[in-house]
Scaffold this active site. Structure first.
Site, PDB file in Angstrom:
ATOM      1  N   LYS A  13       0.827  -1.216   0.000  1.00  0.00           N
ATOM      2  CA  LYS A  13       0.000   0.000   0.000  1.00  0.00           C
ATOM      3  C   LYS A  13       0.865   1.272   0.000  1.00  0.00           C
ATOM      4  O   LYS A  13       0.597   2.192  -0.753  1.00  0.00           O
ATOM      5  CB  LYS A  13      -0.912   0.039   1.247  1.00  0.00           C
ATOM      6  CG  LYS A  13      -1.949  -1.059   1.310  1.00  0.00           C
ATOM      7  CD  LYS A  13      -2.934  -0.817   2.452  1.00  0.00           C
ATOM      8  CE  LYS A  13      -2.304  -0.826   3.838  1.00  0.00           C
ATOM      9  NZ  LYS A  13      -1.709  -2.129   4.243  1.00  0.00           N
ATOM     10  N   ARG A  88      -9.398   0.975   9.003  1.00  0.00           N
ATOM     11  CA  ARG A  88      -9.003  -0.408   9.307  1.00  0.00           C
ATOM     12  C   ARG A  88     -10.077  -1.141  10.090  1.00  0.00           C
ATOM     13  O   ARG A  88      -9.898  -2.318  10.403  1.00  0.00           O
ATOM     14  CB  ARG A  88      -7.718  -0.407  10.119  1.00  0.00           C
ATOM     15  CG  ARG A  88      -6.445  -0.580   9.295  1.00  0.00           C
ATOM     16  CD  ARG A  88      -5.310  -0.473  10.265  1.00  0.00           C
ATOM     17  NE  ARG A  88      -4.110  -1.156   9.927  1.00  0.00           N
ATOM     18  CZ  ARG A  88      -3.036  -0.580   9.387  1.00  0.00           C
ATOM     19  NH1 ARG A  88      -3.063   0.666   9.027  1.00  0.00           N
ATOM     20  NH2 ARG A  88      -1.943  -1.282   9.198  1.00  0.00           N
ATOM     21  N   ARG A 127      11.665  -6.229   4.645  1.00  0.00           N
ATOM     22  CA  ARG A 127      11.456  -4.797   4.376  1.00  0.00           C
ATOM     23  C   ARG A 127      12.417  -3.927   5.198  1.00  0.00           C
ATOM     24  O   ARG A 127      12.635  -4.156   6.379  1.00  0.00           O
ATOM     25  CB  ARG A 127      10.009  -4.451   4.716  1.00  0.00           C
ATOM     26  CG  ARG A 127       9.698  -2.981   4.582  1.00  0.00           C
ATOM     27  CD  ARG A 127       8.235  -2.747   4.411  1.00  0.00           C
ATOM     28  NE  ARG A 127       7.485  -2.860   5.646  1.00  0.00           N
ATOM     29  CZ  ARG A 127       6.170  -2.607   5.725  1.00  0.00           C
ATOM     30  NH1 ARG A 127       5.499  -2.268   4.648  1.00  0.00           N
ATOM     31  NH2 ARG A 127       5.545  -2.719   6.871  1.00  0.00           N
ATOM     32  N   ARG A 160      11.432  -1.777  10.709  1.00  0.00           N
ATOM     33  CA  ARG A 160      10.398  -1.357  11.652  1.00  0.00           C
ATOM     34  C   ARG A 160      10.287  -2.375  12.782  1.00  0.00           C
ATOM     35  O   ARG A 160      10.364  -3.573  12.540  1.00  0.00           O
ATOM     36  CB  ARG A 160       9.050  -1.261  10.930  1.00  0.00           C
ATOM     37  CG  ARG A 160       8.863   0.057  10.225  1.00  0.00           C
ATOM     38  CD  ARG A 160       7.661   0.066   9.326  1.00  0.00           C
ATOM     39  NE  ARG A 160       6.446  -0.476   9.926  1.00  0.00           N
ATOM     40  CZ  ARG A 160       5.251  -0.425   9.336  1.00  0.00           C
ATOM     41  NH1 ARG A 160       5.117   0.132   8.149  1.00  0.00           N
ATOM     42  NH2 ARG A 160       4.197  -0.938   9.922  1.00  0.00           N
ATOM     43  N   ARG A 171      -0.156  -8.944  13.329  1.00  0.00           N
ATOM     44  CA  ARG A 171      -0.772  -7.912  12.466  1.00  0.00           C
ATOM     45  C   ARG A 171      -1.657  -8.562  11.406  1.00  0.00           C
ATOM     46  O   ARG A 171      -2.697  -8.023  11.035  1.00  0.00           O
ATOM     47  CB  ARG A 171       0.317  -7.051  11.819  1.00  0.00           C
ATOM     48  CG  ARG A 171       0.984  -6.122  12.823  1.00  0.00           C
ATOM     49  CD  ARG A 171       2.301  -5.577  12.298  1.00  0.00           C
ATOM     50  NE  ARG A 171       2.146  -4.747  11.125  1.00  0.00           N
ATOM     51  CZ  ARG A 171       3.103  -4.577  10.205  1.00  0.00           C
ATOM     52  NH1 ARG A 171       4.259  -5.177  10.318  1.00  0.00           N
ATOM     53  NH2 ARG A 171       2.884  -3.799   9.181  1.00  0.00           N
TER      54      ARG A 171
HETATM   55  P1  AMP Z   1       0.968   0.648   8.942  1.00  0.00           P
HETATM   56  O1  AMP Z   1       2.176   1.486   8.696  1.00  0.00           O
HETATM   57  O2  AMP Z   1      -0.213   1.100   8.143  1.00  0.00           O
HETATM   58  O3  AMP Z   1       1.241  -0.828   8.792  1.00  0.00           O
HETATM   59  O4  AMP Z   1       0.561   0.870  10.479  1.00  0.00           O
HETATM   60  C1  AMP Z   1       1.435   0.509  11.533  1.00  0.00           C
HETATM   61  C2  AMP Z   1       0.667   0.407  12.846  1.00  0.00           C
HETATM   62  O5  AMP Z   1       0.067   1.675  13.139  1.00  0.00           O
HETATM   63  C3  AMP Z   1      -0.493  -0.580  12.841  1.00  0.00           C
HETATM   64  O6  AMP Z   1      -0.076  -1.905  13.112  1.00  0.00           O
HETATM   65  C4  AMP Z   1      -1.359  -0.008  13.959  1.00  0.00           C
HETATM   66  O7  AMP Z   1      -0.829  -0.293  15.230  1.00  0.00           O
HETATM   67  C5  AMP Z   1      -1.216   1.492  13.729  1.00  0.00           C
HETATM   68  N1  AMP Z   1      -2.238   1.999  12.788  1.00  0.00           N
HETATM   69  C6  AMP Z   1      -2.029   2.556  11.552  1.00  0.00           C
HETATM   70  N2  AMP Z   1      -3.198   2.900  10.978  1.00  0.00           N
HETATM   71  C7  AMP Z   1      -4.171   2.542  11.852  1.00  0.00           C
HETATM   72  C8  AMP Z   1      -5.590   2.602  11.835  1.00  0.00           C
HETATM   73  N3  AMP Z   1      -6.262   3.100  10.775  1.00  0.00           N
HETATM   74  N4  AMP Z   1      -6.267   2.150  12.923  1.00  0.00           N
HETATM   75  C9  AMP Z   1      -5.618   1.663  13.999  1.00  0.00           C
HETATM   76  N5  AMP Z   1      -4.281   1.541  14.069  1.00  0.00           N
HETATM   77  C10 AMP Z   1      -3.556   1.978  13.014  1.00  0.00           C
END
Ligand code: AMP
Length: 218
Positions: A13, A88, A127, A160, A171
């Site tokens: 994404k 989400r 990654r 990360r 996740r």
């Molecule tokens: P991402 O970079 O999109 O994979 O997000 C990393 C982490 O941020 C996720 O595993 C969640 O802990 C938090 N996070 C990001 N976006 C959301 C969302 N829309 N709702 C809840 N937690 C989020």
């Protein structure tokens, strides 16, 4: 164009959102990036979010909905945006509809990037990300020319915390249970476009361009 990118962690994404932002000149809005920046800067938002992120769980809806409400009102989002990692959960999707209705707008399309789970684990464990410019690399599929160094800006590359295997599995479970239902939610609203995410980033991007330019510019 107001676009949503939906898909499991590791579907690409973030990479696709950056390519789309360049092509259509609308901002990528990533809740993950906003939260990571808040953690790095030690802001109260970051302190609240960090423990959820480290465990691979979702940050509470109220927190991310607040972030998005403010972000979408900013000037650069007036001509459209690409949401990457939001919504989400179903309550987040419902809140988004209200936020957009308040701005007199509505979602143009939801692009669901689909990839098998085992592939996602391989993608995520390899990654690496630039600490400085956010550019994403992969140790096997897209390695940097110099080990540990970003080819774009010379910054350090890092893994990360939530890209370690155990957290990745968590996740993916969270995705299946809480985010996957959004596919049906948007399908029933006729907004969903499925994109095959198993190919190279260039092929995935051509799939996205074709769909967006024929079906999402209304
Ligand atoms: P991402 O970079 O999109 O994979 O997000 C990393 C982490 O941020 C996720 O595993 C969640 O802990 C938090 N996070 C990001 N976006 C959301 C969302 N829309 N709702 C809840 N937690 C989020």
């Amino acid at each position: 164009m107001d676009l949503i990118l939906l898909g499991p962690p590791g579907a690409g994404k973030g990479t696709q959102a950056k390519m789309m932002a360049d092509r259509w000149e609308i901002p990528q809005v990533s809740t993950g990036d906003i939260l990571r920046a808040a953690v790095k800067e030690g802001r109260p938002l970051g302190l609240e979010a960090k423990s959820f992120m480290d465990r691979g769980e979702l940050v509470p809806d109220r927190v991310v909905i607040g972030i998005i409400g403010e972000r979408l009102e900013e000037k650069d989002a007036a001509g459209g945006f690409i949401l990457d990692g939001f919504p989400r959960t179903i309550p987040q999707a419902e809140a988004l509809q209200e936020i957009l209705a308040g701005l007199g707008r509505k979602i143009s399309c939801v692009l669901s990037i689909e990839v098998e789970e085992e592939k996602l684990v391989v993608r995520l464990t390899g990654r690496r990300i630039c600490r400085n410019c956010g550019q994403s690399y992969h140790l096997v599929f897209n390695p940097p020319a110099r080990d540990g160094i970003c080819g774009r800006c010379g910054g350090d590359l890092y893994q990360r915390d939530d890209d370690k295997e155990e957290t990745i599995r968590q996740r993916l479970t969270v995705y299946r249970e809480q985010t996957q239902p959004l596919v049906g939610f948007y399908e029933s609203k006729n907004l969903l476009k499925r994109i095959d995410g198993s190919d190279s980033k260039e092929k995935i991007f051509s799939g996205i361009v074709e769909v967006v330019e024929s079906d999402c510019r209304g």
